[in-house]
Scaffold this active site. Structure first.
Site, PDB file in Angstrom:
ATOM      1  N   GLU A 173       0.806  -1.219   0.000  1.00  0.00           N
ATOM      2  CA  GLU A 173       0.000   0.000   0.000  1.00  0.00           C
ATOM      3  C   GLU A 173       0.850   1.286   0.000  1.00  0.00           C
ATOM      4  OE1 GLU A 173      -2.846  -0.177   3.190  1.00  0.00           O
ATOM      5  OE2 GLU A 173      -3.955  -1.824   2.259  1.00  0.00           O
ATOM      6  N   GLU A 292      -5.158  -8.428   0.479  1.00  0.00           N
ATOM      7  CA  GLU A 292      -5.886  -8.208   1.725  1.00  0.00           C
ATOM      8  C   GLU A 292      -7.357  -8.009   1.385  1.00  0.00           C
ATOM      9  OE1 GLU A 292      -4.400  -4.953   4.074  1.00  0.00           O
ATOM     10  OE2 GLU A 292      -2.309  -5.584   3.876  1.00  0.00           O
TER      11      GLU A 292
END
Length: 568
Positions: A173, A292
């Site tokens: 991320e 995720e």
């Protein structure tokens, strides 16, 4: 959505897996040569969250140290791969030559090898370093890139001879401070490209290892996935995997802005995200690893549940089905003991929730418009109806425990999906009609899991006047069997009040929180501090029965006055 798997990237040349590479001792995994097949073999996947990615050390965020027994449990529960997030910053020098502590590298290697020894694929990454120091690359480019390159040089060397069951993921991320959109695109491409070059040049098993490349923030938006596709195409390497994350439509995921139900907006958000993954990558022969997924506000067994249980189950059911339809591999984000798997006992904290997640890997389950039927105690019982979401199944009947209810007497099914519970059945089943859940029924379908329906007796909750301080203010509340869904906050002029000023519907557990055992609603200090001094705020509390109650609060310095609004 249909799945179309096209040929590999035009003009690309496949890199063969390293010949003769020995498998980890005890491993029987044989990794397919094609990246698409290999990533498919990794489904389903699980994250060892808040462990090696914890800051500064493995146990800093409340989880015990990882053990080989943990991975044995994960494999036995049906997972085929694990993502092992690692934060390196506390164990790497911040100055040249940016050396990683040998002891830490060895610990990471031990954990990775344990997982592979249990016949699990492993995804290893650079995790919270993304926001700790990598995000500063736009203002400290050369130093950050040098540190990033040095880190992957060391990881590549340490794991050079690992089997192809080990994958590397460039960075988790990533975000970039003080940069334009164009600069962020360039920096993302630079990090992914540098990562690829370093790993491939390190030789050994890294020459043909599957490498996982991310978008900015792991976001599955079309523009960012297009950027990642451009990078992958330019690298001319068929052993590459695209990764994004998915935590549902944000208002539903955290219960803010009125996102109390898994409604059409939330469902469309998921459908659109997976269609983009399919069209941008899968249809072009590039496998996708959703590194995720979950809900940002659920489960959390240390706090009141901000997402209603049945609505959460609908999300997980829909997620698993759509992932299968599109052909992507998905990794459940598990932060540890307070969420999914209790790392101390190695038991699921909520086995019924995990059963829904696991079922979604292989089949569909029927659901309904809600998982509760509310009976107002002060009124005579009348028939209640729910809409069944068949999801391709057939309704097989309604059960109370081992007893099958009688169609025509206890319930009626109209047009295959409108289920009406008769007044007679509800009267019989609700018994003495104490506040709360009187009985739980099961709607069963031709496949998948049964849908639980709670019959709840309630009356309108009652809020009472009170005073308090900003750091400790609660509203006395008689819940009377009902449960709190959300709260609106507005000033007298109609403008939004509270720290979430873009919507009147404040965020569950961040602005307000129910305390059912103590019979209160908590207004958080952050919410109260955000209110304008001396101005009355009207709160509207929404309950899952459909009841709405209004309440006034006014801040004067550090004091708060609360007044219940009587019905006119």
């Amino acid at each position: 959505m249909a799945l179309f798997v096209a040929l590999g990237l035009a003009g690309s040349t496949a890199l063969a897996a390293p010949g003769g590479t020995e498998q980890q001792a005890g491993s029987t995994v044989r990794v397919p040569a094609r990246a698409m097949d290999a990533v498919a073999a990794m489904q389903p996947s699980w994250n060892l969250g808040n462990t090696l990615d914890a800051i500064p050390d493995e146990t800093s965020w409340g989880n015990p140290k990882a053990t080989r027994e943990l991975f044995k449990t994960i494999r036995a529960q049906g997972f085929r791969s694990v993502r092992i997030p690692v934060t390196w910053s506390a164990h790497q020098s911040a100055t040249a030559p940016y050396a990683v502590d040998d002891a830490y590298m060895n610990r990471v290697k031990q954990v990775v090898d344990w997982a592979q020894a249990e016949n699990l694929y492993v995804v290893l990454n650079v995790h919270h370093d993304s926001w700790q120091w990598i995000s500063k690359i736009s203002t400290d480019h050369d130093n950050v890139l040098a540190r990033f390159d040095a880190l992957w040089t060391q990881i590549s060397a340490a794991f050079r001879d690992e089997p192809r069951t080990l994958l590397f993921e460039s960075v988790n991320e990533p975000s970039f401070e003080k940069a334009t959109a164009a600069q962020k695109t360039q920096l993302m491409d630079e990090l992914n490209t540098s990562f690829h070059k370093i790993v491939r040049a390190s030789g050994g098993g890294n020459k043909g290892r599957l490498l996982v490349l991310t978008t900015q923030g792991g976001t599955p938006s079309q523009d960012l996935m297009d950027d990642l596709y451009t990078t992958i195409k330019s690298l001319n390497d068929r052993q590459l995997v695209a990764t994004v994350h998915y935590y549902s439509w944000y208002p539903f995921s955290v219960n803010v802005a009125g996102g109390t139900h898994y409604d059409a907006a939330a469902q469309n958000d998921l459908n659109d995200a997976f269609a983009r993954m399919r069209d941008t990558f899968v249809a072009r022969g590039i496998p996708v690893y959703v590194g995720e997924y979950g809900l940002l506000g659920y489960p959390d067994h240390n706090h009141p549940s901000r997402v209603e249980r049945g609505e959460a189950l609908k999300y997980f059911e829909h997620f698993g089905y759509t992932a299968r339809l599109v052909g992507v591999t998905t990794a459940l984000w598990d932060p540890g003991t307070w969420a999914y798997l209790n790392r101390e006992t190695q038991k699921w904290t909520d086995p019924a929730l995990f059963a829904w997640i696991k079922s979604s890997w292989t089949t569909r389950s029927g659901t309904a418009s809600f998982d509760k039927v509310f009976l107002e105690k002060k009124e005579p019982i009348t028939a209640k109806d729910l809409t069944l979401n068949l999801n391709g199944t057939t309704f097989r009947g309604l059960w109370h425990g081992k007893t099958k209810l009688v169609e025509g007497r206890d319930y009626t099914l109209f047009e295959r999906s409108r289920l009406v519970l008769t007044a007679g059945a509800l009267t019989r089943l609700s018994g003495d009609r104490e506040y709360g859940v009187n009985v739980t029924l099961e709607a069963r379908f031709s496949r998948g899991l049964p849908w639980r329906i709670e019959v709840v007796t309630y009356d309108d909750p009652v809020l009472s006047n009170t005073t308090g301080k900003i750091d400790a203010f609660t509203i006395p509340t008689q819940y009377k069997g009902d449960s709190l869904a959300t709260m609106e906050a507005r000033y007298g002029d109609g403008s939004n009040a509270g720290q979430t000023d873009w919507t009147p519907y404040q965020e569950f557990n961040m602005a307000f929180s129910p305390d059912y055992p103590k019979g209160t609603i908590i207004l958080t200090p952050d919410f109260l501090k955000a209110l304008r001094d001396g101005e009355q705020v009207t709160l509207t509390f929404h309950f899952y029965s459909g009841t709405k109650l209004m309440y006034h609060v006014k801040k004067s310095g550090d004091s708060i006055t609360g007044t219940a609004v009587k019905e006119s």
